[in-house]
Design a protein around this motif. Sequence first.
Motif, PDB file in Angstrom:
ATOM      1  N   HIS A  19       0.216  -0.937   0.007  1.00  0.00           N
ATOM      2  CA  HIS A  19      -0.146   0.112  -0.160  1.00  0.00           C
ATOM      3  C   HIS A  19       0.883   1.140   0.044  1.00  0.00           C
ATOM      4  N   PRO A  20       0.861   2.498  -0.935  1.00  0.00           N
ATOM      5  CA  PRO A  20       1.682   3.601  -0.631  1.00  0.00           C
ATOM      6  C   PRO A  20       1.487   3.648   0.609  1.00  0.00           C
ATOM      7  N   ALA A  21       1.077   3.795   1.439  1.00  0.00           N
ATOM      8  CA  ALA A  21       0.750   4.190   2.643  1.00  0.00           C
ATOM      9  C   ALA A  21       1.543   3.973   3.711  1.00  0.00           C
ATOM     10  N   TRP A  22       2.292   2.935   3.517  1.00  0.00           N
ATOM     11  CA  TRP A  22       2.639   1.732   4.164  1.00  0.00           C
ATOM     12  C   TRP A  22       4.125   2.296   5.465  1.00  0.00           C
ATOM     13  N   ASN A  23       4.826   2.570   3.917  1.00  0.00           N
ATOM     14  CA  ASN A  23       5.755   3.060   4.921  1.00  0.00           C
ATOM     15  C   ASN A  23       6.405   4.118   5.487  1.00  0.00           C
ATOM     16  N   SER A  24       5.353   5.208   4.715  1.00  0.00           N
ATOM     17  CA  SER A  24       4.866   6.809   5.591  1.00  0.00           C
ATOM     18  C   SER A  24       4.646   6.524   7.595  1.00  0.00           C
ATOM     19  N   LYS A 193     -10.175  11.766  28.814  1.00  0.00           N
ATOM     20  CA  LYS A 193      -9.207  11.450  27.716  1.00  0.00           C
ATOM     21  C   LYS A 193     -10.004  11.666  26.382  1.00  0.00           C
ATOM     22  N   ARG A 194      -8.491  12.262  25.244  1.00  0.00           N
ATOM     23  CA  ARG A 194      -8.761  12.399  23.622  1.00  0.00           C
ATOM     24  C   ARG A 194      -8.940  10.882  23.178  1.00  0.00           C
ATOM     25  N   SER A 195      -9.686  10.441  22.673  1.00  0.00           N
ATOM     26  CA  SER A 195      -9.452   9.375  21.977  1.00  0.00           C
ATOM     27  C   SER A 195      -8.712  10.117  20.504  1.00  0.00           C
ATOM     28  N   PHE A 196      -8.302   8.251  19.957  1.00  0.00           N
ATOM     29  CA  PHE A 196      -7.246   8.359  18.612  1.00  0.00           C
ATOM     30  C   PHE A 196      -8.800   9.354  17.992  1.00  0.00           C
ATOM     31  N   ASP A 197      -7.861  10.887  17.206  1.00  0.00           N
ATOM     32  CA  ASP A 197      -8.981  11.185  15.810  1.00  0.00           C
ATOM     33  C   ASP A 197      -8.505  10.489  14.730  1.00  0.00           C
ATOM     34  N   GLN A 198      -9.373  10.684  13.844  1.00  0.00           N
ATOM     35  CA  GLN A 198      -9.001  10.455  12.640  1.00  0.00           C
ATOM     36  C   GLN A 198      -8.353  10.899  11.262  1.00  0.00           C
ATOM     37  N   ASN A 199      -7.269  11.864  11.948  1.00  0.00           N
ATOM     38  CA  ASN A 199      -6.567  12.566  11.500  1.00  0.00           C
ATOM     39  C   ASN A 199      -5.416  11.388  10.724  1.00  0.00           C
ATOM     40  N   LEU A 200      -4.965  10.730  11.105  1.00  0.00           N
ATOM     41  CA  LEU A 200      -4.382   9.840  10.962  1.00  0.00           C
ATOM     42  C   LEU A 200      -4.851   9.258   9.332  1.00  0.00           C
ATOM     43  N   LEU A 201      -6.261   8.641   9.751  1.00  0.00           N
ATOM     44  CA  LEU A 201      -6.423   7.973   8.252  1.00  0.00           C
ATOM     45  C   LEU A 201      -6.703   8.711   7.631  1.00  0.00           C
ATOM     46  N   GLU A 202      -7.506  10.287   7.266  1.00  0.00           N
ATOM     47  CA  GLU A 202      -7.811  11.005   6.800  1.00  0.00           C
ATOM     48  C   GLU A 202      -6.597  11.596   6.325  1.00  0.00           C
ATOM     49  N   ARG A 203      -5.130  11.227   6.316  1.00  0.00           N
ATOM     50  CA  ARG A 203      -4.184  11.944   5.749  1.00  0.00           C
ATOM     51  C   ARG A 203      -3.711  10.797   4.293  1.00  0.00           C
ATOM     52  N   TYR A 204      -3.944  10.068   5.173  1.00  0.00           N
ATOM     53  CA  TYR A 204      -3.212   8.533   4.025  1.00  0.00           C
ATOM     54  C   TYR A 204      -4.806   7.838   3.360  1.00  0.00           C
ATOM     55  N   GLY A 205      -5.984   8.644   3.937  1.00  0.00           N
ATOM     56  CA  GLY A 205      -7.463   7.839   2.352  1.00  0.00           C
ATOM     57  C   GLY A 205      -7.530   6.548   2.633  1.00  0.00           C
ATOM     58  N   ILE A 208     -12.081   1.181   6.458  1.00  0.00           N
ATOM     59  CA  ILE A 208     -11.941   0.102   6.727  1.00  0.00           C
ATOM     60  C   ILE A 208     -11.348  -1.272   5.598  1.00  0.00           C
ATOM     61  N   ASP A 209     -11.878  -0.319   4.284  1.00  0.00           N
ATOM     62  CA  ASP A 209     -11.558  -1.507   3.124  1.00  0.00           C
ATOM     63  C   ASP A 209     -10.309  -1.445   2.999  1.00  0.00           C
ATOM     64  N   SER A 210      -9.705  -0.410   3.410  1.00  0.00           N
ATOM     65  CA  SER A 210      -8.227  -0.815   3.233  1.00  0.00           C
ATOM     66  C   SER A 210      -7.024  -1.794   3.615  1.00  0.00           C
ATOM     67  N   LEU A 211      -7.486  -2.208   5.146  1.00  0.00           N
ATOM     68  CA  LEU A 211      -7.626  -2.772   5.827  1.00  0.00           C
ATOM     69  C   LEU A 211      -7.240  -4.660   6.497  1.00  0.00           C
ATOM     70  N   ARG A 212      -6.605  -5.353   5.849  1.00  0.00           N
ATOM     71  CA  ARG A 212      -7.061  -6.987   6.232  1.00  0.00           C
ATOM     72  C   ARG A 212      -7.864  -6.909   7.679  1.00  0.00           C
ATOM     73  N   LEU A 213      -8.917  -7.681   6.985  1.00  0.00           N
ATOM     74  CA  LEU A 213     -10.203  -8.185   7.829  1.00  0.00           C
ATOM     75  C   LEU A 213      -9.639  -9.320   8.546  1.00  0.00           C
ATOM     76  N   GLY A 214     -10.372  -9.680  10.154  1.00  0.00           N
ATOM     77  CA  GLY A 214     -10.234 -11.135   9.697  1.00  0.00           C
ATOM     78  C   GLY A 214      -9.078 -11.133  11.387  1.00  0.00           C
ATOM     79  N   VAL A 215      -9.844 -12.137  12.205  1.00  0.00           N
ATOM     80  CA  VAL A 215      -8.911 -12.600  13.439  1.00  0.00           C
ATOM     81  C   VAL A 215      -7.737 -12.553  13.016  1.00  0.00           C
TER      82      VAL A 215
END
Length: 312
Positions: A19-24, A193-205, A208-215
């Motif tokens: 994925h183009p975002a993995w190295n970053s 407590k500040r929960s993790f925001d979506q900036n990281l996800l949004e920054r790299y576009g 959920i479908d970008s990720l490998r699903l399953g256990v």
Amino acid sequence: MNERLLAQMVLVERLSKSHPAWNSISSELKSSLAGAGGEQRTLSLLKRELILPGETIILTDLSIPNGSGYAQVDLLVVNQKLVCVLEVKNMKGDFYFDSENFQFHRMVDGRPEGMKSPESQLHRAVKATERFLGIPVAGVIVLASRSGRVVEGPKNYPAVSLDYLPFYLESLVGGRKLVDEQKLAAKVRALPKRSFDQNLLERYGLRIDSLRLGVTCPRCRNSALSRKNRKWHCGGGGGSFHDAHEVTLQEYAVLFGAELPTSFAYRLLGVEDKHLLYRLLEKSALRGNERGRRWIVPRRELLEAYFGSIWR
């Protein structure tokens, strides 16, 4: 581990290396781990060696209100005679501070690298903490790595090596009591407590479908487990496990929040049978008033144990 660090770990494992975002994201994770390591060493040293009058409380990973946003505080030392913000930097190289313009760069192997100014970050954190608490607050830049050297130092705040830090803080203590350390620490701990925001996800576009699903198999780390005879089984020879799905639920919660649509839970866990899904979610993702929705019970210690075995 804070939520941003956990989120980076989840993404590095769940995102394909092609994925183009993995190295970053992987590079960001390494920087975050270095910072967390420096903060942990600082905390351990202060607990062992810092001697101040009365009780000393050290608070970590704080988000202090700052206008419409927040200022990040690595560590806050709270004592009846001293309140101090610590900005911890775990970096190597030669450091050059420009205090007039609040700029900073370091030299590594003869190459200059411009970075966010630790002095500017500390100043923001100190001023936000002073406004929030209504008292004077000291600030120190802590150099946690012995591979770092200050060539041109900051002028507005001290930059102190980790080994010397306890003695430096002891030298700041004045003669009169400034605060009730218990009440002040309670005020800080009461901050939401500040929960993790979506900036990281949004920054790299990322979605959920970008990720490998399953256990994921906790041994081989790259195989999706199948459920059979009340256990999770690895097709790659990693073995069998009772509750491996618990980590998967926590990974989802860190990235996307605690609310889990039941219809998506089938894909997330890789199961098809309705009764099996309900058994798996019975204690880990509770039903609410809204039909078709579950709320994942937070158990971040599972993620810390899972990823702590890899990222030591």
